[in-house]
Design an enzyme around this catalytic site. Structure first.
Site, PDB file in Angstrom:
ATOM      1  CG  HIS A  59      -1.884   1.024   1.409  1.00 50.09           C
ATOM      2  ND1 HIS A  59      -1.584   2.316   1.770  1.00 50.09           N
ATOM      3  CD2 HIS A  59      -3.223   0.988   1.246  1.00 50.09           C
ATOM      4  CE1 HIS A  59      -2.705   3.029   1.832  1.00 50.09           C
ATOM      5  NE2 HIS A  59      -3.714   2.247   1.508  1.00 50.09           N
ATOM      6  CG  ASP A  77       0.844  -2.057   6.044  1.00 44.90           C
ATOM      7  OD1 ASP A  77      -0.089  -2.232   6.853  1.00 44.90           O
ATOM      8  OD2 ASP A  77       0.722  -1.402   4.990  1.00 44.90           O
ATOM      9  CD  GLN A 101      -6.606  -4.417   4.431  1.00 43.67           C
ATOM     10  OE1 GLN A 101      -7.504  -5.142   4.869  1.00 43.67           O
ATOM     11  NE2 GLN A 101      -6.867  -3.198   3.979  1.00 43.67           N
ATOM     12  CE  LYS A 133      -7.035  -0.057   6.422  1.00 43.44           C
ATOM     13  NZ  LYS A 133      -7.805   0.378   5.257  1.00 43.44           N
ATOM     14  CB  CYS A 172      -3.658   3.381  -1.520  1.00 43.82           C
ATOM     15  SG  CYS A 172      -4.874   4.647  -1.258  1.00 43.82           S
TER      16      CYS A 172
HETATM   17  C1  LIG Z   1      -2.218  -2.694   3.634  1.00 46.73           C
HETATM   18  C2  LIG Z   1      -2.585  -1.298   4.052  1.00 46.73           C
HETATM   19  N1  LIG Z   1      -1.652  -0.518   4.589  1.00 46.73           N
HETATM   20  C3  LIG Z   1      -1.913   0.727   5.000  1.00 46.73           C
HETATM   21  C4  LIG Z   1      -3.171   1.264   4.877  1.00 46.73           C
HETATM   22  C5  LIG Z   1      -3.413   2.667   5.338  1.00 46.73           C
HETATM   23  O1  LIG Z   1      -4.261   2.693   6.438  1.00 46.73           O
HETATM   24  P1  LIG Z   1      -4.790   4.075   7.005  1.00 46.73           P
HETATM   25  O2  LIG Z   1      -5.420   4.779   5.843  1.00 46.73           O
HETATM   26  O3  LIG Z   1      -5.769   3.678   8.054  1.00 46.73           O
HETATM   27  O4  LIG Z   1      -3.617   4.810   7.537  1.00 46.73           O
HETATM   28  C6  LIG Z   1      -4.186   0.501   4.327  1.00 46.73           C
HETATM   29  C7  LIG Z   1      -5.532   1.054   4.139  1.00 46.73           C
HETATM   30  O5  LIG Z   1      -6.272   0.679   3.275  1.00 46.73           O
HETATM   31  C8  LIG Z   1      -3.889  -0.822   3.903  1.00 46.73           C
HETATM   32  O6  LIG Z   1      -4.813  -1.605   3.362  1.00 46.73           O
END
Ligand SMILES: Cc1ncc(COP(=O)(O)O)c(C=O)c1O
Length: 407
Positions: A121, A197, A200, A223, A365
């Site tokens: 992401h 990260d 998910q 989430k 993203c």
């Molecule tokens: C794998 C992953 N990393 C990071 C993020 C970013 O999360 P946030 O927008 O809550 O900071 C997301 C959000 O969709 C994600 O799916």
């Protein structure tokens, strides 16, 4: 198969759009909130709201206790060794920015390499690109296989000048659950840290940071049934102590003089300014809710839904649909990205909305990954504890109708 969590716990799920009952299949973007979270936050605002760590009056102490209880609750949820290893941030993105800035400025130099993967992401790409711009380090990308897994065959050479590995535990596009063990071993064999990260994964499967062996993980409350505006950075105490603060201001100091400041001990060193107090209360309620369901049951439920969805989508839509990511449903969580033949993903999402079905369309993203998949965008359905077979049946029927409408 029924839902794991009663739909009636989630007020929003009882509403209609376009005269149709709502089928929410976008939990990978953000999850709906149960009554228990809404009530806990409402109660905090109504009965003990005040700023934390400052007042010595009763409600300020109650608010501080609730805030710190949330930190303990997160520590238990991820099996952290110490509560002080839990830093509250705004979310995964903020956590990755903190790490890449603070760890990066202390450790990255010209010619160093930061290893990430092609399925990241942007939250685990752009902060590192910014750190590289600041320090002269470079990015190296772990490629992916045609079946949507990390391709570790060239890892040795990727790691040659590596100073850190930062990867996602679960892809928000492909749904792939990455096997992080070989990367953790490779990082530690070279005495470099590995950051994960977990945006998910934390909402969908049990996390034990001690068993995982990573040096830091990041995730967002919104989430995992919690509120927006709060997330978590967990990192080993020694790492948090060794890196400089990210944001400066109130709360993060132990002393401020005319000639400088001393940072507070961790985790407060990373808690500049008024924190998301009521959001922490909501996060704790969300963790309580998920823990009562059991994280293994949550993971099982999503595996079953993913398997059912892949089977139904392929048998009903056949050649008309292309599903990205692992073909074996047991290798993915409840995220399914797809392309409907000859229909743009945004049109898919719009027509599905007419049927009350909410799916995401876009690059999610993850533009580097879109480039590898050679598509500008995909449609994505994602499932959570309040979804059931009938939601997937509605998705399949709406996709069939969308295809007939356009083709
Ligand atoms: C794998 C992953 N990393 C990071 C993020 C970013 O999360 P946030 O927008 O809550 O900071 C997301 C959000 O969709 C994600 O799916």
């Amino acid at each position: 198969m029924s839902t794991l969590a009663p739909k009636s716990d989630f007020p929003l799920l009882s509403r209609e759009v376009h005269g149709k009952s709502l089928t929410y299949l976008d939990s990978a973007a953000s999850a709906q909130k149960p009554e228990q979270v809404l009530r806990a936050m409402d109660d905090a605002y109504r009965t003990y709201y005040a700023n934390v760590h400052r007042g010595v009056y009763t409600i300020a102490e109650e608010a501080t206790q609730a805030f710190e209880a949330a930190r303990r609750s997160v520590a238990r949820f991820i099996h952290a060794e110490r509560t002080s290893e839990v830093v509250f941030t705004q979310g995964t993105t903020a956590s990755m920015n903190l790490l890449s800035y603070s760890w990066g400025s202390a450790n990255l130099r010209d010619g160093d390499v930061v290893v990430i993967s092609q399925m990241e992401h942007h939250a685990n790409v752009v902060p590192w690109q910014m750190a590289c711009e600041r320090t002269g380090a470079e990015l190296a990308w772990i490629p992916i296989t045609s079946d949507g897994h990390l391709d570790l065959s060239g890892l040795e050479s990727l790691l040659q000048r590596a100073k850190v590995i930062s990867v996602t535990a679960v892809s928000n596009v492909l749904g792939t659950i990455n096997d992080l063990a070989p990367l953790v071993t490779a990082a530690h064999d070279r005495n470099i840290p590995i950051f994960v990260d977990a945006a998910q994964s934390a909402p969908h499967q049990a996390i034990d940071v001690q068993a995982l062996g990573a040096d830091a993980i990041a995730f967002s409350a919104h989430k995992l049934l919690g509120p927006t505006g709060i997330g978590v950075l967990w990192a080993r105490q020694s790492l948090l102590e060794a890196i400089p603060p990210f944001l400066g201001g109130g709360e993060m100091i132990s002393d401020v003089r005319f000639d400088g400041f001393d940072a507070a001990p961790v985790p407060h060193k990373f808690g500049a300014g008024t924190p998301p107090i009521v959001e922490a209360v909501g996060l704790r309620a969300a963790i309580d809710y998920l823990s009562a369901l059991g994280m293994d049951a949550v993971a099982d439920h999503e595996h079953r839904l993913a398997a059912y969805a892949m089977d139904r989508l392929q048998s009903e839509l056949g050649e008309r649909i292309k599903i990205f990511g692992p073909s074996n449903p047991s290798e993915r969580c409840g995220v399914i990205s797809f392309e409907l033949e000859a229909v743009h993903p945004h049109d898919v999402s719009q027509v599905l909305d007419e049927h009350g079905v909410c799916v995401r369309a876009g690059h999610h993203c993850a533009k580097p990954l879109m480039r590898i998949l050679d598509v500008p965008a995909t449609a994505r359905a994602s499932f959570y504890v309040y979804n059931e077979e009938s939601d997937i049946d509605r998705l399949v029927a709406a996709l069939d109708a969308a295809h007939r409408f356009f083709v």
